[in-house]
Write a protein that holds these residues in place. Structure first.
Motif, PDB file in Angstrom:
ATOM      1  N   THR A  16     -28.707 -10.670 -34.284  1.00  0.00           N
ATOM      2  CA  THR A  16     -27.619 -11.618 -34.559  1.00  0.00           C
ATOM      3  C   THR A  16     -27.967 -12.498 -35.759  1.00  0.00           C
ATOM      4  OG1 THR A  16     -26.957 -11.573 -32.249  1.00  0.00           O
ATOM      5  CG2 THR A  16     -26.267 -13.494 -33.530  1.00  0.00           C
ATOM      6  N   ASP A  39     -21.520  -7.657 -28.746  1.00  0.00           N
ATOM      7  CA  ASP A  39     -22.452  -8.037 -27.680  1.00  0.00           C
ATOM      8  C   ASP A  39     -21.741  -8.936 -26.675  1.00  0.00           C
ATOM      9  OD1 ASP A  39     -24.545  -8.791 -26.076  1.00  0.00           O
ATOM     10  OD2 ASP A  39     -25.891  -9.309 -27.729  1.00  0.00           O
ATOM     11  N   HIS A  43     -23.183 -14.142 -28.884  1.00  0.00           N
ATOM     12  CA  HIS A  43     -23.908 -15.179 -29.622  1.00  0.00           C
ATOM     13  C   HIS A  43     -23.344 -15.384 -31.015  1.00  0.00           C
ATOM     14  CE1 HIS A  43     -27.682 -14.612 -26.906  1.00  0.00           C
ATOM     15  NE2 HIS A  43     -26.782 -15.412 -26.377  1.00  0.00           N
ATOM     16  N   ASP A 124     -22.600  -6.452 -35.185  1.00  0.00           N
ATOM     17  CA  ASP A 124     -23.744  -6.955 -34.414  1.00  0.00           C
ATOM     18  C   ASP A 124     -23.738  -6.248 -33.067  1.00  0.00           C
ATOM     19  OD1 ASP A 124     -25.915  -8.479 -33.617  1.00  0.00           O
ATOM     20  OD2 ASP A 124     -24.709 -10.222 -33.050  1.00  0.00           O
TER      21      ASP A 124
HETATM   22 MG   LIG Z   1     -27.853 -10.775 -30.551  1.00  0.00          MG
END
Ligand SMILES: [Mg+2]
Ligand SMILES: Nc1ncnc2c1ncn2[C@@H]1O[C@H](COP(=O)(O)OP(=O)(O)O)[C@@H](O)[C@H]1O
Length: 277
Positions: A16, A39, A43, A124
């Motif tokens: 990330t 994800d 995040h 990501d």
């Molecule tokens: Mg991550």
């Protein structure tokens, strides 16, 4: 245009952090990218803006067949984001492992970016090697693998190489990839040993640039900022700027047109989603 999956089946290696700060570096030098947060921990989405409901996230794209464009939102430094949501955890159990789901993100991006072929995309990926992470890799034309400079992460990187080879077999194409050492502490002998081992194994696929362990990179997510806004002269900012330079110079990230030279998409083509920073 480069579609880059930031991928590693290990958590905490800097995926990330790398997606965010490479994207922020790109926005300073070229055209701001489109981020896709795959994800369930969300995040990246949490750093870039307020949490979306699941119907405003990439989960709705997978589950309800919403067009990807309907969940794109503007985020800081001129970038855009397809945000994640905790419901993404269900994708594996809900949709199986068929080609429809595996290629869904690729098709969604093709449709979304048909008129913006020069737009870079940074995906990501989640650390669980399931349908979601695979759909991220299938959607990408290149893979960037952050490897933190510790013993277990290096073992993980060697295992990951086998995963990527197996995927190439399925995809019937080579997955261009680069490994980048993160959380590098030059005072530790082990960090240099790890670098030597990765260099011997991956050769030129290991980036020359190392991302040092640094306070700025550890603290900037807390302030919901990329490293260039948080600490522009810090070691972390220098490292990610260097990483982008290297990836541009080696052609791993294709040279996109500078922002000013890019024509805006036709009116009505992109949904206006609130929450611009
Ligand atoms: Mg991550
Ligand atoms: N170079 C670095 N220096 C200091 N802290 C870092 C660095 N890279 C990542 N971190 C921190 O380590 C943690 C894990 O990084 P993250 O990017 O979230 O990993 P991943 O996405 O692979 O799980 C985060 O708290 C992040 O702020």
């Amino acid at each position: 245009m480069t579609r880059l999956a930031v991928f590693n089946q290990k958590g905490g290696v800097g995926k990330t952090t790398t997606a965010l700060n490479l994207g922020a570096a790109l926005a300073r030098r070229r055209r701001a990218p489109l981020f896709v947060d795959l994800d369930a921990q969300a995040h990246l989405s949490g750093i870039l803006g307020p949490a979306p409901g699941s119907e405003e996230s990439v989960f709705a794209f997978y589950s309800d067949g919403k067009p990807l464009g309907s969940v794109v939102r503007p985020v800081p430094f001129g970038a855009e984001l397809v945000p994640a949501h905790a419901e993404l955890m269900k994708v594996d159990s809900l949709f199986g492992k068929g080609p429809r789901i595996l290629y869904r993100l690729r098709e969604g991006l093709d449709a979304l970016l048909a008129r913006e072929p020069e737009r870079s995309v940074l995906i990501d990926c989640c650390p669980i090697l399931g349908v979601l992470a695979l759909s991220g890799v299938f959607a990408a034309d290149r893979v960037l693998v952050p490897v933190s400079a510790d013993y277990l992460a290096v073992r993980g990187a060697l295992a990951l190489e086998n995963t990527l080879k197996a995927l190439e077999h399925v995809l019937k194409r080579r997955l261009e990839r680069r490994y980048v050492l993160t959380r590098f502490d030059a005072r530790r002998r082990m960090a240099h040993d790890i670098e030597a081992e990765l260099r011997a194994r991956f050769g030129a696929e290991l980036c020359e640039t190392r991302i040092a362990e640094s306070v700025g990179l550890a603290e900037s997510p807390f302030h919901k900022r990329d490293i260039f806004s948080h600490a522009p002269t810090s070691r972390g900012a220098q490292d990610y700027a260097r990483l982008l330079d290297e990836l541009l110079a080696t052609g791993f990230i294709a040279d996109a047109a500078p922002a000013a030279a890019v024509a805006p998409p036709p009116a009505g083509e992109r949904p206006a989603v609130g929450g611009a920073a």
